[in-house]
Design an enzyme around this catalytic site. Structure first.
Site: not given
Ligand SMILES: Cc1cc2nc3c(=O)[nH]c(=O)nc-3n(C[C@H](O)[C@H](O)[C@H](O)COP(=O)(O)OP(=O)(O)OC[C@H]3O[C@@H](n4cnc5c(N)ncnc54)[C@H](O)[C@@H]3O)c2cc1C
Length: 408
Positions: A365, A388
Protein backbone atom coordinates in the site's frame (compact mmCIF):
# COMPACT_ATOMS: atom_id res chain seq x y z
CA UNK A 1 41.06 4.14 -28.70
CA UNK A 2 40.35 3.59 -25.01
CA UNK A 3 40.22 -0.03 -23.85
CA UNK A 4 36.74 -1.14 -22.91
CA UNK A 5 36.52 -1.22 -19.15
CA UNK A 6 33.84 -2.07 -16.64
CA UNK A 7 35.48 -0.02 -13.94
CA UNK A 8 35.51 3.72 -13.48
CA UNK A 9 38.95 5.28 -13.04
CA UNK A 10 39.78 7.38 -9.98
CA UNK A 11 38.88 10.66 -11.65
CA UNK A 12 35.53 9.29 -12.82
CA UNK A 13 34.80 7.91 -9.36
CA UNK A 14 35.44 11.34 -7.90
CA UNK A 15 33.00 12.95 -10.37
CA UNK A 16 30.45 10.19 -9.73
CA UNK A 17 30.62 10.72 -5.97
CA UNK A 18 30.31 14.48 -6.38
CA UNK A 19 27.25 14.05 -8.63
CA UNK A 20 25.77 11.52 -6.27
CA UNK A 21 26.16 14.01 -3.42
CA UNK A 22 24.32 16.67 -5.43
CA UNK A 23 21.61 14.19 -6.39
CA UNK A 24 21.16 13.04 -2.78
CA UNK A 25 21.42 16.44 -1.06
CA UNK A 26 19.79 18.80 -3.58
CA UNK A 27 17.76 16.90 -6.17
CA UNK A 28 16.12 14.09 -4.17
CA UNK A 29 14.80 16.30 -1.34
CA UNK A 30 13.18 18.65 -3.90
CA UNK A 31 11.69 15.88 -6.06
CA UNK A 32 8.21 15.51 -4.54
CA UNK A 33 7.61 19.27 -4.40
CA UNK A 34 8.44 19.95 -8.07
CA UNK A 35 6.56 16.85 -9.18
CA UNK A 36 3.43 18.27 -7.51
CA UNK A 37 4.03 21.80 -8.80
CA UNK A 38 4.57 20.56 -12.36
CA UNK A 39 6.90 23.47 -12.97
CA UNK A 40 10.50 23.89 -14.06
CA UNK A 41 12.63 23.80 -10.89
CA UNK A 42 14.58 26.98 -11.62
CA UNK A 43 16.19 27.20 -8.14
CA UNK A 44 17.56 23.66 -8.49
CA UNK A 45 18.91 24.38 -11.98
CA UNK A 46 20.54 27.48 -10.52
CA UNK A 47 22.15 25.41 -7.75
CA UNK A 48 23.44 23.04 -10.41
CA UNK A 49 24.84 26.02 -12.34
CA UNK A 50 26.55 27.38 -9.22
CA UNK A 51 28.44 24.14 -8.59
CA UNK A 52 29.23 23.66 -12.30
CA UNK A 53 26.91 20.76 -13.13
CA UNK A 54 24.64 22.92 -15.30
CA UNK A 55 27.21 24.09 -17.84
CA UNK A 56 28.50 23.27 -21.27
CA UNK A 57 31.99 22.72 -19.83
CA UNK A 58 30.79 19.94 -17.58
CA UNK A 59 28.68 18.34 -20.29
CA UNK A 60 31.51 18.54 -22.86
CA UNK A 61 34.01 17.08 -20.39
CA UNK A 62 31.81 14.03 -19.87
CA UNK A 63 30.87 13.83 -23.54
CA UNK A 64 34.49 13.68 -24.71
CA UNK A 65 35.65 11.24 -22.01
CA UNK A 66 37.52 8.69 -24.19
CA UNK A 67 36.17 5.72 -22.22
CA UNK A 68 32.64 6.80 -23.15
CA UNK A 69 31.54 6.33 -19.55
CA UNK A 70 31.37 10.01 -18.56
CA UNK A 71 27.85 10.68 -19.87
CA UNK A 72 26.22 7.41 -18.74
CA UNK A 73 27.75 7.75 -15.30
CA UNK A 74 26.56 11.37 -14.98
CA UNK A 75 23.06 10.56 -16.26
CA UNK A 76 22.66 7.59 -13.94
CA UNK A 77 23.55 9.63 -10.86
CA UNK A 78 21.41 12.68 -11.70
CA UNK A 79 18.37 10.58 -12.66
CA UNK A 80 18.89 8.48 -9.53
CA UNK A 81 18.16 11.77 -7.73
CA UNK A 82 14.94 12.45 -9.65
CA UNK A 83 14.03 12.04 -13.31
CA UNK A 84 11.93 15.20 -13.74
CA UNK A 85 14.45 17.53 -12.13
CA UNK A 86 17.37 15.80 -13.84
CA UNK A 87 15.70 16.23 -17.23
CA UNK A 88 15.30 19.92 -16.47
CA UNK A 89 19.05 20.01 -15.84
CA UNK A 90 20.18 17.96 -18.85
CA UNK A 91 17.45 18.95 -21.36
CA UNK A 92 19.50 21.91 -22.54
CA UNK A 93 22.36 19.51 -23.27
CA UNK A 94 20.20 17.72 -25.86
CA UNK A 95 19.76 20.99 -27.79
CA UNK A 96 23.44 21.86 -27.29
CA UNK A 97 24.51 18.53 -28.77
CA UNK A 98 22.37 19.36 -31.85
CA UNK A 99 24.46 22.51 -32.31
CA UNK A 100 27.75 20.79 -31.48
CA UNK A 101 27.03 18.06 -34.02
CA UNK A 102 25.86 20.26 -36.91
CA UNK A 103 26.97 23.82 -36.19
CA UNK A 104 30.02 25.78 -37.32
CA UNK A 105 32.56 26.89 -34.73
CA UNK A 106 31.07 30.37 -34.81
CA UNK A 107 27.56 29.04 -34.23
CA UNK A 108 28.77 26.89 -31.35
CA UNK A 109 30.54 29.87 -29.76
CA UNK A 110 27.57 32.20 -30.25
CA UNK A 111 24.59 30.07 -29.29
CA UNK A 112 25.64 27.50 -26.72
CA UNK A 113 26.53 30.07 -24.03
CA UNK A 114 23.09 31.65 -24.58
CA UNK A 115 21.47 28.26 -24.05
CA UNK A 116 22.86 28.01 -20.51
CA UNK A 117 23.06 31.64 -19.36
CA UNK A 118 25.06 31.90 -16.14
CA UNK A 119 24.60 31.01 -12.49
CA UNK A 120 22.97 34.39 -11.76
CA UNK A 121 20.63 34.22 -14.73
CA UNK A 122 20.16 30.63 -15.87
CA UNK A 123 18.58 29.90 -19.24
CA UNK A 124 17.43 26.69 -20.90
CA UNK A 125 17.27 25.48 -24.50
CA UNK A 126 14.86 23.27 -26.45
CA UNK A 127 15.27 20.79 -29.30
CA UNK A 128 12.14 20.77 -31.45
CA UNK A 129 11.77 17.93 -33.92
CA UNK A 130 8.52 16.05 -33.14
CA UNK A 131 5.24 17.24 -34.62
CA UNK A 132 1.59 16.22 -34.09
CA UNK A 133 1.74 14.04 -37.24
CA UNK A 134 5.45 13.23 -37.17
CA UNK A 135 6.52 11.35 -34.04
CA UNK A 136 8.17 8.04 -34.85
CA UNK A 137 7.75 8.87 -38.54
CA UNK A 138 10.08 11.85 -38.67
CA UNK A 139 10.00 11.89 -42.47
CA UNK A 140 6.38 13.12 -42.28
CA UNK A 141 7.52 16.41 -40.79
CA UNK A 142 5.65 19.45 -42.13
CA UNK A 143 7.31 22.47 -40.55
CA UNK A 144 8.80 24.34 -43.48
CA UNK A 145 11.84 26.54 -43.81
CA UNK A 146 11.90 28.77 -46.90
CA UNK A 147 14.92 30.82 -47.88
CA UNK A 148 14.36 34.51 -48.66
CA UNK A 149 17.44 35.19 -50.73
CA UNK A 150 16.90 38.94 -51.04
CA UNK A 151 17.07 39.36 -47.27
CA UNK A 152 19.32 36.37 -46.52
CA UNK A 153 16.69 35.15 -44.07
CA UNK A 154 14.91 31.85 -43.44
CA UNK A 155 11.17 31.87 -42.78
CA UNK A 156 9.84 29.06 -40.56
CA UNK A 157 6.20 27.96 -40.33
CA UNK A 158 4.73 24.97 -38.52
CA UNK A 159 3.85 23.45 -35.16
CA UNK A 160 6.23 21.41 -33.06
CA UNK A 161 5.04 19.30 -30.19
CA UNK A 162 6.42 17.54 -27.10
CA UNK A 163 9.35 19.94 -26.93
CA UNK A 164 11.20 19.69 -23.62
CA UNK A 165 11.62 23.33 -22.50
CA UNK A 166 9.57 24.42 -25.54
CA UNK A 167 8.44 28.05 -25.27
CA UNK A 168 10.42 28.75 -22.08
CA UNK A 169 13.79 28.24 -23.79
CA UNK A 170 16.12 31.13 -24.53
CA UNK A 171 17.29 29.34 -27.67
CA UNK A 172 15.20 26.86 -29.69
CA UNK A 173 16.80 24.43 -32.13
CA UNK A 174 14.16 23.65 -34.75
CA UNK A 175 14.29 20.90 -37.37
CA UNK A 176 12.39 21.85 -40.54
CA UNK A 177 11.81 20.69 -44.12
CA UNK A 178 13.80 22.48 -46.81
CA UNK A 179 13.14 19.95 -49.60
CA UNK A 180 9.98 17.81 -49.17
CA UNK A 181 10.97 15.52 -52.06
CA UNK A 182 13.90 14.13 -50.10
CA UNK A 183 12.12 12.86 -47.01
CA UNK A 184 14.28 13.20 -43.92
CA UNK A 185 17.32 13.92 -46.14
CA UNK A 186 15.59 17.20 -46.93
CA UNK A 187 15.55 18.37 -43.32
CA UNK A 188 17.79 21.01 -41.78
CA UNK A 189 18.26 22.40 -38.27
CA UNK A 190 17.92 26.06 -37.36
CA UNK A 191 18.60 28.25 -34.37
CA UNK A 192 15.72 30.47 -33.32
CA UNK A 193 17.38 33.23 -31.25
CA UNK A 194 15.90 34.62 -28.03
CA UNK A 195 12.75 36.76 -28.39
CA UNK A 196 12.29 36.12 -32.10
CA UNK A 197 8.79 37.32 -33.17
CA UNK A 198 6.44 34.57 -34.39
CA UNK A 199 7.63 31.82 -32.01
CA UNK A 200 5.19 31.11 -29.21
CA UNK A 201 4.39 28.37 -26.75
CA UNK A 202 1.27 26.37 -27.51
CA UNK A 203 -0.24 23.89 -25.08
CA UNK A 204 1.81 22.96 -22.03
CA UNK A 205 1.25 19.26 -21.37
CA UNK A 206 0.10 17.90 -18.01
CA UNK A 207 2.00 14.65 -17.81
CA UNK A 208 1.91 11.24 -16.12
CA UNK A 209 5.52 11.52 -14.92
CA UNK A 210 8.70 13.64 -15.13
CA UNK A 211 6.37 16.46 -14.19
CA UNK A 212 9.15 18.83 -13.13
CA UNK A 213 10.25 18.88 -16.75
CA UNK A 214 8.38 21.36 -18.95
CA UNK A 215 6.93 19.84 -22.15
CA UNK A 216 4.99 21.98 -24.62
CA UNK A 217 4.01 22.73 -28.18
CA UNK A 218 5.99 25.36 -30.03
CA UNK A 219 4.15 27.33 -32.69
CA UNK A 220 6.14 28.97 -35.50
CA UNK A 221 4.30 31.65 -37.50
CA UNK A 222 6.37 33.44 -40.13
CA UNK A 223 9.41 33.23 -37.89
CA UNK A 224 12.19 35.13 -39.67
CA UNK A 225 15.74 34.28 -38.71
CA UNK A 226 19.05 35.40 -40.23
CA UNK A 227 20.72 33.13 -42.81
CA UNK A 228 23.49 32.57 -40.27
CA UNK A 229 21.02 30.61 -38.09
CA UNK A 230 21.02 27.62 -40.44
CA UNK A 231 23.19 25.10 -38.60
CA UNK A 232 26.27 24.21 -40.64
CA UNK A 233 25.66 27.02 -43.17
CA UNK A 234 24.01 27.29 -46.60
CA UNK A 235 26.93 25.97 -48.62
CA UNK A 236 27.05 22.73 -46.68
CA UNK A 237 23.28 22.34 -46.91
CA UNK A 238 23.28 22.90 -50.69
CA UNK A 239 26.02 20.29 -51.13
CA UNK A 240 24.17 17.81 -48.96
CA UNK A 241 20.88 18.34 -50.82
CA UNK A 242 22.63 17.99 -54.20
CA UNK A 243 24.14 14.66 -53.12
CA UNK A 244 20.76 13.44 -51.85
CA UNK A 245 19.03 14.46 -55.12
CA UNK A 246 21.71 12.66 -57.11
CA UNK A 247 21.22 9.49 -55.07
CA UNK A 248 17.44 9.78 -55.44
CA UNK A 249 17.83 10.08 -59.24
CA UNK A 250 19.98 6.96 -59.29
CA UNK A 251 17.10 5.09 -57.72
CA UNK A 252 18.08 5.49 -54.09
CA UNK A 253 15.05 4.95 -51.91
CA UNK A 254 13.29 7.92 -50.36
CA UNK A 255 14.53 7.77 -46.85
CA UNK A 256 11.68 7.25 -44.43
CA UNK A 257 11.62 7.10 -40.69
CA UNK A 258 14.96 8.78 -40.24
CA UNK A 259 14.35 8.78 -36.51
CA UNK A 260 15.20 5.12 -36.67
CA UNK A 261 18.73 5.69 -37.89
CA UNK A 262 19.60 8.97 -36.23
CA UNK A 263 20.19 9.33 -32.51
CA UNK A 264 21.65 5.80 -32.42
CA UNK A 265 24.69 7.27 -30.72
CA UNK A 266 22.68 9.35 -28.21
CA UNK A 267 20.34 6.54 -27.19
CA UNK A 268 22.68 5.00 -24.59
CA UNK A 269 22.40 8.29 -22.66
CA UNK A 270 18.64 7.74 -22.35
CA UNK A 271 19.37 4.15 -21.31
CA UNK A 272 21.58 5.52 -18.54
CA UNK A 273 18.77 7.79 -17.33
CA UNK A 274 16.55 4.70 -17.11
CA UNK A 275 19.23 2.82 -15.17
CA UNK A 276 19.33 5.72 -12.67
CA UNK A 277 15.56 5.59 -12.07
CA UNK A 278 15.54 1.79 -11.85
CA UNK A 279 18.42 1.76 -9.37
CA UNK A 280 16.71 4.37 -7.21
CA UNK A 281 13.49 2.32 -6.99
CA UNK A 282 15.40 -0.93 -6.37
CA UNK A 283 17.31 0.63 -3.47
CA UNK A 284 14.12 1.86 -1.81
CA UNK A 285 12.51 -1.58 -2.28
CA UNK A 286 15.53 -3.43 -0.88
CA UNK A 287 15.59 -1.26 2.25
CA UNK A 288 11.87 -1.59 2.71
CA UNK A 289 11.90 -5.37 2.28
CA UNK A 290 14.54 -5.69 4.99
CA UNK A 291 12.69 -3.52 7.51
CA UNK A 292 9.00 -4.28 6.89
CA UNK A 293 7.81 -7.28 8.89
CA UNK A 294 4.73 -9.40 8.29
CA UNK A 295 3.98 -12.83 9.76
CA UNK A 296 6.71 -12.13 12.32
CA UNK A 297 9.60 -11.84 9.86
CA UNK A 298 10.98 -9.30 7.39
CA UNK A 299 9.17 -9.60 4.04
CA UNK A 300 12.53 -10.23 2.32
CA UNK A 301 12.60 -13.53 4.22
CA UNK A 302 10.09 -14.77 1.64
CA UNK A 303 11.63 -16.06 -1.59
CA UNK A 304 8.75 -14.45 -3.46
CA UNK A 305 10.09 -11.03 -2.44
CA UNK A 306 13.82 -11.82 -2.30
CA UNK A 307 13.84 -13.35 -5.79
CA UNK A 308 12.13 -10.28 -7.20
CA UNK A 309 14.91 -8.15 -5.74
CA UNK A 310 17.51 -10.54 -7.19
CA UNK A 311 15.91 -10.21 -10.64
CA UNK A 312 15.64 -6.42 -10.31
CA UNK A 313 19.32 -6.02 -9.52
CA UNK A 314 20.37 -8.48 -12.24
CA UNK A 315 18.40 -6.57 -14.89
CA UNK A 316 19.76 -3.21 -13.73
CA UNK A 317 23.36 -4.44 -13.94
CA UNK A 318 22.73 -6.01 -17.36
CA UNK A 319 21.17 -2.74 -18.57
CA UNK A 320 24.15 -0.74 -17.35
CA UNK A 321 26.56 -3.06 -19.17
CA UNK A 322 24.66 -2.65 -22.46
CA UNK A 323 24.65 1.14 -21.96
CA UNK A 324 28.36 1.26 -21.20
CA UNK A 325 29.21 -0.95 -24.19
CA UNK A 326 27.24 1.25 -26.58
CA UNK A 327 28.67 4.45 -25.07
CA UNK A 328 32.21 3.11 -25.44
CA UNK A 329 31.49 2.14 -29.06
CA UNK A 330 30.01 5.56 -29.86
CA UNK A 331 32.93 7.63 -28.54
CA UNK A 332 35.46 5.31 -30.19
CA UNK A 333 33.79 5.45 -33.58
CA UNK A 334 32.84 1.75 -33.62
CA UNK A 335 30.04 1.00 -36.02
CA UNK A 336 26.80 -0.16 -34.45
CA UNK A 337 26.57 -3.33 -36.56
CA UNK A 338 23.84 -4.81 -34.36
CA UNK A 339 22.17 -1.50 -33.39
CA UNK A 340 23.86 -1.70 -30.00
CA UNK A 341 22.76 1.88 -29.16
CA UNK A 342 19.11 0.96 -29.66
CA UNK A 343 19.61 -2.32 -27.81
CA UNK A 344 20.88 -0.48 -24.74
CA UNK A 345 17.99 2.00 -24.75
CA UNK A 346 15.40 -0.72 -25.32
CA UNK A 347 16.62 -2.98 -22.54
CA UNK A 348 17.32 -0.23 -20.00
CA UNK A 349 13.99 1.53 -20.53
CA UNK A 350 11.96 -1.68 -20.32
CA UNK A 351 13.97 -2.61 -17.21
CA UNK A 352 13.13 0.73 -15.58
CA UNK A 353 9.42 0.23 -16.24
CA UNK A 354 9.47 -3.31 -14.85
CA UNK A 355 11.71 -2.64 -11.85
CA UNK A 356 9.75 0.42 -10.71
CA UNK A 357 6.51 -1.60 -10.93
CA UNK A 358 8.11 -4.36 -8.85
CA UNK A 359 9.23 -1.75 -6.31
CA UNK A 360 5.65 -0.47 -5.97
CA UNK A 361 4.51 -4.06 -5.36
CA UNK A 362 7.19 -4.71 -2.74
CA UNK A 363 6.14 -1.58 -0.82
CA UNK A 364 2.51 -2.75 -0.87
CA UNK A 365 0.00 0.00 0.00
CA UNK A 366 2.81 2.40 0.79
CA UNK A 367 4.20 1.90 -2.71
CA UNK A 368 0.92 3.17 -4.10
CA UNK A 369 1.06 6.46 -2.21
CA UNK A 370 2.99 9.67 -2.67
CA UNK A 371 4.42 9.22 0.83
CA UNK A 372 7.04 6.99 -0.77
CA UNK A 373 9.13 7.88 -3.83
CA UNK A 374 8.60 4.66 -5.80
CA UNK A 375 5.12 5.84 -6.85
CA UNK A 376 6.74 8.83 -8.59
CA UNK A 377 9.60 6.74 -9.98
CA UNK A 378 7.09 4.31 -11.49
CA UNK A 379 5.29 7.18 -13.26
CA UNK A 380 8.60 8.70 -14.36
CA UNK A 381 9.95 5.43 -15.78
CA UNK A 382 7.18 5.22 -18.38
CA UNK A 383 8.79 7.98 -20.44
CA UNK A 384 11.94 6.02 -21.23
CA UNK A 385 10.11 3.58 -23.52
CA UNK A 386 8.58 6.53 -25.41
CA UNK A 387 10.99 9.39 -26.06
CA UNK A 388 14.09 9.25 -28.28
CA UNK A 389 12.34 6.45 -30.15
CA UNK A 390 9.72 4.14 -28.64
CA UNK A 391 10.57 0.54 -27.70
CA UNK A 392 8.81 -0.62 -30.88
CA UNK A 393 10.99 1.65 -32.98
CA UNK A 394 14.12 0.38 -31.20
CA UNK A 395 13.07 -3.19 -32.01
CA UNK A 396 12.49 -2.18 -35.61
CA UNK A 397 15.96 -0.63 -35.82
CA UNK A 398 17.57 -3.70 -34.25
CA UNK A 399 15.65 -6.15 -36.45
CA UNK A 400 16.44 -4.19 -39.62
CA UNK A 401 20.10 -3.92 -38.70
CA UNK A 402 20.39 -7.63 -37.92
CA UNK A 403 18.49 -8.83 -40.96
CA UNK A 404 19.32 -6.18 -43.53
CA UNK A 405 15.64 -6.44 -44.48
CA UNK A 406 13.12 -3.58 -44.69
CA UNK A 407 11.00 -5.01 -41.89
CA UNK A 408 7.86 -2.96 -41.18
C1 LIG B 1 7.78 14.01 -22.04
C2 LIG B 1 8.22 14.02 -23.48
C3 LIG B 1 9.31 14.79 -23.85
C4 LIG B 1 9.71 14.83 -25.18
N1 LIG B 1 10.73 15.67 -25.55
C5 LIG B 1 10.96 15.87 -26.88
C6 LIG B 1 11.86 16.90 -27.30
O1 LIG B 1 12.48 17.59 -26.48
N2 LIG B 1 11.99 17.13 -28.63
C7 LIG B 1 11.32 16.39 -29.57
O2 LIG B 1 11.49 16.66 -30.75
N3 LIG B 1 10.47 15.40 -29.21
C8 LIG B 1 10.27 15.13 -27.89
N4 LIG B 1 9.38 14.15 -27.49
C9 LIG B 1 8.65 13.39 -28.51
C10 LIG B 1 8.98 11.91 -28.54
O3 LIG B 1 10.24 11.69 -29.10
C11 LIG B 1 7.82 11.21 -29.30
O4 LIG B 1 6.71 11.22 -28.44
C12 LIG B 1 8.17 9.81 -29.73
O5 LIG B 1 9.13 9.84 -30.76
C13 LIG B 1 6.96 9.03 -30.20
O6 LIG B 1 6.20 9.74 -31.13
P1 LIG B 1 4.62 9.86 -30.94
O7 LIG B 1 4.36 10.32 -29.56
O8 LIG B 1 4.08 10.69 -32.04
O9 LIG B 1 4.07 8.37 -31.06
P2 LIG B 1 3.69 7.61 -32.40
O10 LIG B 1 4.82 7.66 -33.36
O11 LIG B 1 2.35 8.04 -32.86
O12 LIG B 1 3.57 6.10 -31.86
C14 LIG B 1 2.41 5.62 -31.20
C15 LIG B 1 2.59 4.13 -30.95
O13 LIG B 1 2.72 3.44 -32.21
C16 LIG B 1 3.93 2.70 -32.24
N5 LIG B 1 4.50 2.70 -33.61
C17 LIG B 1 4.65 3.76 -34.45
N6 LIG B 1 5.21 3.37 -35.59
C18 LIG B 1 5.45 2.04 -35.48
C19 LIG B 1 6.03 1.07 -36.31
N7 LIG B 1 6.52 1.39 -37.52
N8 LIG B 1 6.11 -0.21 -35.86
C20 LIG B 1 5.62 -0.54 -34.65
N9 LIG B 1 5.06 0.35 -33.80
C21 LIG B 1 4.99 1.61 -34.21
C22 LIG B 1 4.86 3.42 -31.27
O14 LIG B 1 5.89 2.57 -30.82
C23 LIG B 1 3.88 3.81 -30.17
O15 LIG B 1 3.69 2.74 -29.30
C24 LIG B 1 9.00 14.07 -26.15
C25 LIG B 1 7.92 13.26 -25.76
C26 LIG B 1 7.51 13.25 -24.45
C27 LIG B 1 6.30 12.43 -24.08
Amino acid sequence: MAEFTMELNDEQKEVRDWLHGFAADVIRPAAAEWDEREETPWPVIQEAAKVGIYSLDFYAQQYFDPTGLGIPMAMEELFWGDAGIALSIVGTGLAAVGVLANGTEEQIGTWIPQMYGDANDVKVAAFCSSEPDAGSDVASMRTKAVYDEAKDEWVLNGTKTWATNGGIANVHVVVAVVDPELGSKGHASFIVPPNTPGLSQGQKFKKHGIRASHTAEVVLEDVRIPGSCLLGGKEKLDERLARARERAKQGGERVKNAAMATFEASRPAVGAMAVGTARAAYEVALDYAKTRSQFGRPIIDNQGVAFQLADMRTSIDAARLLVWRASWMAINGKQFTAAEGSMSKLFASETAKKVTAQAVQILGGNGYTREYPVERMHRDAAIYTIFEGTSEIQRLVIARTLSGMPIR
